[in-house]
Design a protein around this motif. Structure first.
Motif, mmCIF file in Angstrom:
data_model
loop_
_atom_site.group_PDB
_atom_site.id
_atom_site.type_symbol
_atom_site.label_atom_id
_atom_site.label_comp_id
_atom_site.label_asym_id
_atom_site.label_seq_id
_atom_site.Cartn_x
_atom_site.Cartn_y
_atom_site.Cartn_z
ATOM 1 N N VAL A 6 0.816 -1.218 0.000
ATOM 2 C CA VAL A 6 0.000 0.000 0.000
ATOM 3 C C VAL A 6 0.853 1.273 0.000
ATOM 4 C CG1 VAL A 6 -0.395 0.028 2.534
ATOM 5 C CG2 VAL A 6 -2.037 1.125 1.008
ATOM 6 N N ILE A 7 1.978 1.244 0.699
ATOM 7 C CA ILE A 7 2.814 2.457 0.755
ATOM 8 C C ILE A 7 3.424 2.735 -0.628
ATOM 9 C CG2 ILE A 7 4.933 3.445 1.728
ATOM 10 C CD1 ILE A 7 4.141 2.157 4.413
ATOM 11 N N GLU A 8 3.906 1.676 -1.272
ATOM 12 C CA GLU A 8 4.508 1.860 -2.601
ATOM 13 C C GLU A 8 3.458 2.326 -3.622
ATOM 14 O OE1 GLU A 8 6.075 -1.659 -4.418
ATOM 15 O OE2 GLU A 8 7.007 -0.490 -6.046
ATOM 16 N N ARG A 9 2.255 1.731 -3.542
ATOM 17 C CA ARG A 9 1.213 2.129 -4.489
ATOM 18 C C ARG A 9 0.826 3.595 -4.285
ATOM 19 N NH1 ARG A 9 -3.099 -0.457 -3.374
ATOM 20 N NH2 ARG A 9 -2.301 -2.021 -1.933
ATOM 21 N N ASP A 10 0.812 4.020 -3.019
ATOM 22 C CA ASP A 10 0.500 5.425 -2.726
ATOM 23 C C ASP A 10 1.603 6.333 -3.268
ATOM 24 O OD1 ASP A 10 -0.745 7.704 -1.079
ATOM 25 O OD2 ASP A 10 1.251 7.576 -0.207
ATOM 26 N N GLU A 11 2.854 5.966 -2.971
ATOM 27 C CA GLU A 11 3.976 6.824 -3.378
ATOM 28 C C GLU A 11 4.061 6.972 -4.887
ATOM 29 O OE1 GLU A 11 7.218 6.548 0.116
ATOM 30 O OE2 GLU A 11 7.746 5.539 -1.758
ATOM 31 N N LYS A 12 3.907 5.825 -5.580
ATOM 32 C CA LYS A 12 4.082 5.844 -7.045
ATOM 33 C C LYS A 12 2.755 5.978 -7.792
ATOM 34 C CE LYS A 12 8.285 3.095 -6.693
ATOM 35 N NZ LYS A 12 8.842 1.751 -6.827
ATOM 36 N N ALA A 13 1.671 6.149 -7.061
ATOM 37 C CA ALA A 13 0.328 6.276 -7.665
ATOM 38 C C ALA A 13 0.044 5.113 -8.622
ATOM 39 C CB ALA A 13 0.172 7.617 -8.369
ATOM 40 N N ILE A 14 0.211 3.889 -8.100
ATOM 41 C CA ILE A 14 -0.006 2.694 -8.936
ATOM 42 C C ILE A 14 -1.423 2.162 -8.696
ATOM 43 C CG2 ILE A 14 0.758 0.303 -9.362
ATOM 44 C CD1 ILE A 14 3.504 1.158 -8.165
ATOM 45 N N TYR A 15 -2.149 1.933 -9.765
ATOM 46 C CA TYR A 15 -3.500 1.366 -9.668
ATOM 47 C C TYR A 15 -3.405 -0.088 -9.163
ATOM 48 C CZ TYR A 15 -8.201 -0.044 -11.072
ATOM 49 O OH TYR A 15 -9.494 -0.507 -11.068
ATOM 50 N N GLY A 20 -7.382 12.455 -20.218
ATOM 51 C CA GLY A 20 -6.372 13.400 -19.733
ATOM 52 C C GLY A 20 -5.351 12.693 -18.854
ATOM 53 N N PRO A 21 -4.283 13.408 -18.471
ATOM 54 C CA PRO A 21 -3.252 12.786 -17.640
ATOM 55 C C PRO A 21 -3.788 12.359 -16.269
ATOM 56 C CG PRO A 21 -2.802 15.132 -17.991
ATOM 57 C CD PRO A 21 -4.020 14.805 -18.787
ATOM 58 N N HIS A 22 -3.118 11.392 -15.662
ATOM 59 C CA HIS A 22 -3.454 10.943 -14.310
ATOM 60 C C HIS A 22 -3.327 12.130 -13.361
ATOM 61 C CE1 HIS A 22 -2.657 9.008 -10.442
ATOM 62 N NE2 HIS A 22 -3.311 7.977 -10.913
ATOM 63 N N GLU A 23 -4.344 12.406 -12.568
ATOM 64 C CA GLU A 23 -4.267 13.530 -11.630
ATOM 65 C C GLU A 23 -3.292 13.176 -10.508
ATOM 66 O OE1 GLU A 23 -5.595 16.359 -12.238
ATOM 67 O OE2 GLU A 23 -7.261 15.952 -13.600
ATOM 68 N N ASN A 24 -2.370 14.102 -10.226
ATOM 69 C CA ASN A 24 -1.353 13.878 -9.189
ATOM 70 C C ASN A 24 -1.933 14.344 -7.853
ATOM 71 O OD1 ASN A 24 1.016 13.379 -7.893
ATOM 72 N ND2 ASN A 24 2.142 15.064 -8.829
ATOM 73 N N LYS A 25 -2.658 13.432 -7.180
ATOM 74 C CA LYS A 25 -3.489 13.831 -6.040
ATOM 75 C C LYS A 25 -2.736 13.801 -4.704
ATOM 76 C CE LYS A 25 -6.836 10.714 -6.479
ATOM 77 N NZ LYS A 25 -6.441 9.745 -7.500
ATOM 78 N N MET A 26 -3.298 14.518 -3.752
ATOM 79 C CA MET A 26 -2.773 14.549 -2.381
ATOM 80 C C MET A 26 -2.944 13.180 -1.697
ATOM 81 S SD MET A 26 -4.566 16.930 0.454
ATOM 82 C CE MET A 26 -4.301 16.830 2.200
ATOM 83 N N HIS A 83 1.921 4.797 8.274
ATOM 84 C CA HIS A 83 0.601 4.756 7.608
ATOM 85 C C HIS A 83 -0.352 5.913 7.938
ATOM 86 C CE1 HIS A 83 1.222 0.723 5.909
ATOM 87 N NE2 HIS A 83 1.716 0.374 7.086
ATOM 88 N N VAL A 84 -0.263 6.496 9.137
ATOM 89 C CA VAL A 84 -1.333 7.438 9.520
ATOM 90 C C VAL A 84 -1.322 8.726 8.696
ATOM 91 C CG1 VAL A 84 -1.941 6.607 11.816
ATOM 92 C CG2 VAL A 84 0.038 8.114 11.557
ATOM 93 N N GLU A 85 -0.137 9.141 8.237
ATOM 94 C CA GLU A 85 -0.132 10.368 7.396
ATOM 95 C C GLU A 85 -0.890 10.114 6.104
ATOM 96 O OE1 GLU A 85 1.718 11.169 4.355
ATOM 97 O OE2 GLU A 85 2.196 9.045 4.189
ATOM 98 N N ARG A 86 -0.776 8.888 5.570
ATOM 99 C CA ARG A 86 -1.514 8.568 4.338
ATOM 100 C C ARG A 86 -3.023 8.589 4.604
ATOM 101 N NH1 ARG A 86 -0.351 3.714 3.926
ATOM 102 N NH2 ARG A 86 -2.388 2.779 4.294
ATOM 103 N N MET A 107 -4.550 10.277 6.798
ATOM 104 C CA MET A 107 -4.988 11.669 6.960
ATOM 105 C C MET A 107 -5.154 12.343 5.595
ATOM 106 S SD MET A 107 -2.998 14.593 9.107
ATOM 107 C CE MET A 107 -3.293 16.308 8.803
ATOM 108 N N ARG A 108 -4.236 12.072 4.664
ATOM 109 C CA ARG A 108 -4.366 12.658 3.318
ATOM 110 C C ARG A 108 -5.603 12.081 2.618
ATOM 111 N NH1 ARG A 108 -0.626 10.728 0.258
ATOM 112 N NH2 ARG A 108 0.781 9.660 1.683
ATOM 113 N N ASP A 109 -5.820 10.778 2.800
ATOM 114 C CA ASP A 109 -6.980 10.138 2.151
ATOM 115 C C ASP A 109 -8.297 10.688 2.712
ATOM 116 O OD1 ASP A 109 -5.186 8.604 0.761
ATOM 117 O OD2 ASP A 109 -5.657 6.712 1.760
ATOM 118 N N ALA A 110 -8.319 10.932 4.026
ATOM 119 C CA ALA A 110 -9.564 11.403 4.664
ATOM 120 C C ALA A 110 -10.070 12.682 4.014
ATOM 121 C CB ALA A 110 -9.338 11.638 6.157
ATOM 122 N N LYS A 111 -9.139 13.549 3.613
ATOM 123 C CA LYS A 111 -9.551 14.865 3.081
ATOM 124 C C LYS A 111 -10.502 14.720 1.903
ATOM 125 C CE LYS A 111 -10.112 18.997 2.959
ATOM 126 N NZ LYS A 111 -10.963 19.571 3.998
#
Ligand code: CAA
Length: 382
Positions: free
Chosen positions: A28-37, A196-202, A348-351, A353-357
């Motif tokens: 999950v951390i790698e998928r979040d960092e690299k925005a991998i589906y 369009g391009p993949h959105e580079n999300k928070m 994990h908790v910072e992720r 928190m970003r997801d919660a937004k």
């Protein structure tokens, strides 16, 4: 009143928990960092029946109830809320409308593959200038007799690139306002569609978010869902259920962060004792637990109403608004409890928190939910 879950509901909850805690957690951390589906995970979860969990077995779904849906999305989102939203959009925003209002041919051709999870769907309502104000649709679907000719741009589309089937909302007759909007099933590979391009999300970085442009795209007339002009009502009806899914996702984000905070508070020592023994931390955990439990009841109540065939639009708006706002607070506190460790990715908790937004923004912002709730108060429905 019975708060007891059935054996089947408990089994579904456990299956989702097992998959999340054993499999999703690994990358999950790698998928979040690299925005991998999460392609492989979605395939596995489709085999477990989660992609079409709310669809009847008659159309290759798993025929589970909405209470089970809440339980499963909570468990998956404790670890990976991107997976939670992919499952929620497929079930609640795409399969729901086709199953409830579609023709037999549409169900055969489009619903079955979506319910099996062989394909995924996307819900194309938002536009660059039509987010909260969803009636302000600019995308046009001109009636050409046997087909519609579609032109326009859709924005922030979850599953925008990976989906095979789009549920598209477009304006056919501007003079009729929202009553001129149609809902069309569109093959994502139709000529004239560009992504369009993949959105580079928070946050929710491994869910696949894109804009989608339509240039003279021909959509057969038989792909319209419901009568001419039914599109906006279909969008609103679908979002009533979608909001239960997103509320459950926010619930999972919050309860996942809370579980991590409890574990950390029992291990971490300061001033000669575990930090859970300091009242400053214990009271935070206590408030968080109570908020999560209140949110869980709102989610389950909305789901239960839907399962009973009772109106659930107000309950789902309350569940989404309360749970999303609660998730933002609870994840922020979870980071605080972790101190410096909470600010780095391994914990994990910072992720979370970003997801919660995002749960306070999509499928109707918290402010939109308050519009729905306050209008119901004015109308005497509450
Ligand atoms: N069920 C059925 N019909 C409904 C309805 C509902 N829940 N809510 C409204 N309608 C109907 C109304 O009856 C009305 O139709 P009639 O005039 O024929 O009676 C029509 O819809 C328009 O209703 P309103 O006048 O109330 O419309 P409004 O402009 O004031 O807006 C709103 C209402 C609730 C604010 C709505 O625009 C809204 O929900 N906005 C937020 C949009 C949203 O949630 N977008 C999310 C995008 S999807 C997404 O995020 C998915 C993803 O990828 C994760």
């Amino acid at each position: 009143m019975n708060f007891q879950l059935s054996e089947e509901q408990l089994m579904i909850q456990q299956a989702a928990r097992d998959y999340a805690q054993r499999e999703l957690i690994k990358d999950v951390i790698e998928r979040d960092e690299k925005a991998i589906y999460p392609t492989e995970h979605i395939r596995n979860l489709a085999e477990l029946g989660f992609l079409g969990m709310l669809v009847s077995p008659k159309y290759d779904g798993s025929g589970m109830d909405t209470v089970s849906y809440v339980l499963a999305i909570e468990e998956l989102s404790k670890v990976d809320s991107s997976v939670g939203v992919i499952i929620s959009v497929n079930n609640s925003l795409v399969c729901y409308g086709i199953e409830k209002y579609g023709t037999d041919d549409q169900k055969e051709k489009y619903l079955k593959p979506l319910a099996r999870g062989d394909q995924t769907g996307a819900f194309l309502l938002s536009e660059p200038g039509a987010g909260s104000d969803a009636t302000a649709q600019q995308t046009s679907a001109i009636d050409m007799g046997d087909h519609y000719l579609v032109n326009g741009v859709k924005n922030w589309i979850t599953n925008g690139n990976t989906a095979s089937t789009y549920l598209l909302f477009a304006q056919t007759d501007r003079s009729k306002g929202h009553r001129g909007i149609n809902a069309l099933i569109v093959d994502r590979h139709s000529e004239g569609i560009s992504i369009g391009p993949h959105e580079n999300k928070m946050g929710m970085r491994s869910s696949d978010t894109h804009s989608v442009q339509f240039t003279d795209v021909k959509v057969p007339k038989e792909n319209r869902i419901g009568d001419d002009g039914f599109g906006f009502k279909l969008a609103m009806k679908s979002l009533e259920g979608g909001r239960i899914g997103i509320a459950s996702q926010a619930l999972g984000i919050a309860s996942g962060a809370w579980e991590l905070a409890v574990k950390y508070a029992k291990e971490r020592q300061t001033f000669g004792k575990e930090i859970i023994k300091h009242q400053a931390i214990a009271f935070k955990l206590s408030d968080m637990a109570t908020q999560i439990e209140a949110a869980r009841f709102l989610c389950l109540k909305a789901a239960w109403l839907k399962d009973q065939g009772l109106p659930y639009g107000i309950a789902s708006a309350m569940a989404k608004q309360f749970t999303a706002d609660m998730a933002m607070q609870v994840t922020t506190e979870a980071v605080q409890i972790h101190g410096g460790y909470g600010y780095v990715k391994e914990y994990h908790v910072e992720r979370l928190m970003r997801d919660a937004k995002l749960t306070q923004i999509y499928e109707g912002t918290s402010e939109i939910q308050k519009i729905v709730i306050s209008r119901a108060i004015s109308d005497g429905d509450i």
